[in-house]
Design a protein around this motif. Structure first.
Motif, PDB file in Angstrom:
ATOM      1  N   GLN A  11       0.747  -1.172   0.023  1.00 17.60           N
ATOM      2  CA  GLN A  11       0.196   0.102   0.133  1.00 17.60           C
ATOM      3  C   GLN A  11       0.706   1.272  -0.012  1.00 17.60           C
ATOM      4  O   GLN A  11       0.596   2.272  -0.788  1.00 17.60           O
ATOM      5  N   THR A  12       1.965   1.312   0.659  1.00 16.98           N
ATOM      6  CA  THR A  12       2.702   2.428   0.765  1.00 16.98           C
ATOM      7  C   THR A  12       4.003   2.674  -0.127  1.00 16.98           C
ATOM      8  O   THR A  12       4.625   3.557  -0.167  1.00 16.98           O
ATOM      9  N   ARG A  13       3.779   1.520  -1.007  1.00 12.72           N
ATOM     10  CA  ARG A  13       4.898   1.762  -2.179  1.00 12.72           C
ATOM     11  C   ARG A  13       4.019   1.543  -3.558  1.00 12.72           C
ATOM     12  O   ARG A  13       4.403   0.639  -4.421  1.00 12.72           O
ATOM     13  N   PRO A  14       3.480   2.307  -3.993  1.00 12.79           N
ATOM     14  CA  PRO A  14       2.592   2.540  -5.226  1.00 12.79           C
ATOM     15  C   PRO A  14       3.304   1.958  -6.420  1.00 12.79           C
ATOM     16  O   PRO A  14       2.751   1.781  -7.358  1.00 12.79           O
ATOM     17  N   ASP A  15       4.578   2.962  -6.360  1.00 10.84           N
ATOM     18  CA  ASP A  15       5.297   2.743  -7.739  1.00 10.84           C
ATOM     19  C   ASP A  15       6.554   1.850  -7.767  1.00 10.84           C
ATOM     20  O   ASP A  15       7.334   1.830  -8.473  1.00 10.84           O
ATOM     21  N   ALA A  16       6.587   0.865  -6.728  1.00 13.38           N
ATOM     22  CA  ALA A  16       7.626  -0.105  -6.714  1.00 13.38           C
ATOM     23  C   ALA A  16       7.516  -0.892  -7.634  1.00 13.38           C
ATOM     24  O   ALA A  16       8.767  -1.263  -8.318  1.00 13.38           O
ATOM     25  N   TRP A  17       6.549  -1.520  -8.166  1.00  7.52           N
ATOM     26  CA  TRP A  17       6.569  -2.431  -9.425  1.00  7.52           C
ATOM     27  C   TRP A  17       7.337  -1.741 -10.739  1.00  7.52           C
ATOM     28  O   TRP A  17       8.103  -2.345 -11.377  1.00  7.52           O
ATOM     29  N   ALA A  18       6.842  -0.330 -10.787  1.00  5.33           N
ATOM     30  CA  ALA A  18       7.426   0.462 -11.923  1.00  5.33           C
ATOM     31  C   ALA A  18       8.848   0.654 -11.602  1.00  5.33           C
ATOM     32  O   ALA A  18       9.816   0.487 -12.962  1.00  5.33           O
ATOM     33  N   ASP A  19       9.318   0.747 -10.580  1.00  7.88           N
ATOM     34  CA  ASP A  19      10.773   1.020 -10.507  1.00  7.88           C
ATOM     35  C   ASP A  19      11.280  -0.624 -10.799  1.00  7.88           C
ATOM     36  O   ASP A  19      12.685  -0.230 -11.301  1.00  7.88           O
ATOM     37  N   TRP A  20      10.790  -1.581 -10.375  1.00  8.00           N
ATOM     38  CA  TRP A  20      11.417  -2.932 -10.626  1.00  8.00           C
ATOM     39  C   TRP A  20      11.511  -3.099 -12.085  1.00  8.00           C
ATOM     40  O   TRP A  20      12.405  -3.549 -12.660  1.00  8.00           O
ATOM     41  N   PHE A  21      10.617  -2.773 -12.808  1.00  4.05           N
ATOM     42  CA  PHE A  21      10.395  -3.119 -14.361  1.00  4.05           C
ATOM     43  C   PHE A  21      11.528  -2.052 -15.018  1.00  4.05           C
ATOM     44  O   PHE A  21      12.063  -2.429 -15.974  1.00  4.05           O
ATOM     45  N   ARG A  22      11.828  -0.785 -14.509  1.00  8.97           N
ATOM     46  CA  ARG A  22      12.850  -0.108 -15.211  1.00  8.97           C
ATOM     47  C   ARG A  22      14.027  -0.813 -14.825  1.00  8.97           C
ATOM     48  O   ARG A  22      14.885  -0.597 -15.793  1.00  8.97           O
ATOM     49  N   GLY A  23      14.130  -1.176 -13.761  1.00  9.95           N
ATOM     50  CA  GLY A  23      15.598  -1.923 -13.483  1.00  9.95           C
ATOM     51  C   GLY A  23      15.665  -3.160 -14.382  1.00  9.95           C
ATOM     52  O   GLY A  23      16.857  -3.704 -14.465  1.00  9.95           O
ATOM     53  N   GLN A  24      14.793  -3.638 -15.012  1.00  9.98           N
ATOM     54  CA  GLN A  24      14.891  -4.828 -15.808  1.00  9.98           C
ATOM     55  C   GLN A  24      14.968  -4.401 -17.194  1.00  9.98           C
ATOM     56  O   GLN A  24      14.967  -5.156 -18.329  1.00  9.98           O
ATOM     57  N   GLY A  25      15.177  -2.902 -17.397  1.00  4.99           N
ATOM     58  CA  GLY A  25      15.387  -2.474 -18.898  1.00  4.99           C
ATOM     59  C   GLY A  25      14.095  -2.258 -19.572  1.00  4.99           C
ATOM     60  O   GLY A  25      14.202  -2.038 -20.946  1.00  4.99           O
ATOM     61  N   THR A  26      12.874  -2.157 -18.882  1.00  5.42           N
ATOM     62  CA  THR A  26      11.731  -1.986 -19.778  1.00  5.42           C
ATOM     63  C   THR A  26      11.006  -0.980 -18.784  1.00  5.42           C
ATOM     64  O   THR A  26      10.929  -1.038 -17.548  1.00  5.42           O
TER      65      THR A  26
END
Length: 313
Positions: free
Chosen positions: A209-224
């Motif tokens: 709940q408190t990390r709404p952008d975490a998955w977006a950060d992770w996908f950027r870290g995978q190069g996408t």
């Protein structure tokens, strides 16, 4: 605008006797407010009903305010009494905690610390024996908190928070940045093999709940830059971990949590691990507690402790 609490802390104010009623008056008032009954308050305090009523009357006279309306032999609190009780209740709790701390630990003092739930149980608590061995006289009291602490109205000496969203006048020590690792159970990955970020499409992603952008950060870290939408939202990492172990979906965890689950083979990492997030953990404390000996010892120990953390990258 002048902040009343800052004004009171900054001034060497003579305590005005009128505003400091005898403790027996406050205990009677607190008992009646909590129980809604003079009879119940009298039983709790070991007094007679007439004594409790007289104490309430004395408090009203001293404060110059009507705190209760007498209605059919009952005391009905006024709006002012309800507000007054909030402050009195907090003050009595603080006095009680101070007495307990003095009795339990008369030499070393205590530290009242607010901490994020999973961080407290999984990162801090296992390390606390080291602090206690070094400073055996200091008692550390932990309270879990999701929301920022209001130091001017809550009895905390310090807090450990994510990001630095404490009060502007709070002091802080940065502990470490958060890195993110996606994990899933071995059984889940056996039926949902993941070779590239595109394989996550259609899978259940577990969000905090408190990390709404975490998955977006992770996908950027995978190069996408493309992150699938949807998923399940949870309010604690501990709940997310259990859901992932049970095969509900993929958990995105701070690396300090992911390492432990991976080492115990409860979860397995997915693709590039330890991707940088957008925040970090901080110890924060108010200026009024800056000279507290227990806090100084804890802060110095914590600063040394985080230097031993291996960079996950």
């Amino acid at each position: 605008m002048i902040n009343f609490h800052e004004f009171m802390h900054g001034m060497n104010v003579l305590r005005i006797r009128r505003y400091l009623p005898n403790l027996s008056l406050l205990l009677a008032f607190d008992g009646v407010m909590r129980h809604g009954s003079v009879t119940a308050a009298a039983q709790e305090l070991g007094l007679t009903q007439s004594t409790v009523s007289r104490l309430i009357q004395t408090l009203e006279e001293q404060m110059g305010q009507k705190l209760f309306v007498r209605h059919r032999r009952r005391l009905v609190p006024t709006d002012g009494a309800a507000r007054y009780h909030q402050d009195i209740s907090a003050a009595l709790d603080l006095i009680q905690r101070g007495g307990m701390s003095l009795i339990a630990n008369p030499e070393g003092g205590s530290l009242d610390l607010a901490v994020l739930p999973t961080f407290g149980t999984r990162w801090l608590a296992p390390r606390l024996p080291g602090f206690m061995a070094r400073h055996p006289g200091i008692l550390v009291n932990l309270t879990t908190r999701f929301q920022p602490v209001a130091f001017n109205s809550e009895p905390f000496d310090a807090a450990i928070i994510f990001r630095h969203d404490a009060a502007p006048d709070a002091h802080s020590l940065k502990l470490f940045d958060e890195s993110l690792t996606a994990c899933a159970s071995p059984a889940f990955l056996a039926t949902h093999p993941i070779r590239d970020p595109g394989d996550l499409a259609g899978l259940v992603l577990l969000h905090l709940q408190t990390r709404p952008d975490a998955w977006a950060d992770w996908f950027r870290g995978q190069g996408t830059g493309t992150a699938p939408s949807g998923g399940m939202v949870m309010d604690q990492f501990s709940m997310m971990i259990q859901a992932a172990i049970s095969g509900v979906g993929l958990a995105l965890l701070p690396d300090y949590l992911a390492r432990q689950e991976i080492a115990e083979r409860h979860l397995l990492p997915v693709l590039e691990t330890a991707v940088p997030g957008q925040g970090g953990y901080h110890l924060v404390w108010p200026g009024t507690r800056a000279e507290s000996r227990p806090l100084i010892h804890f802060r110095d120990w914590l600063a040394q402790e985080v230097t031993t953390i291996e960079d996950p990258r």
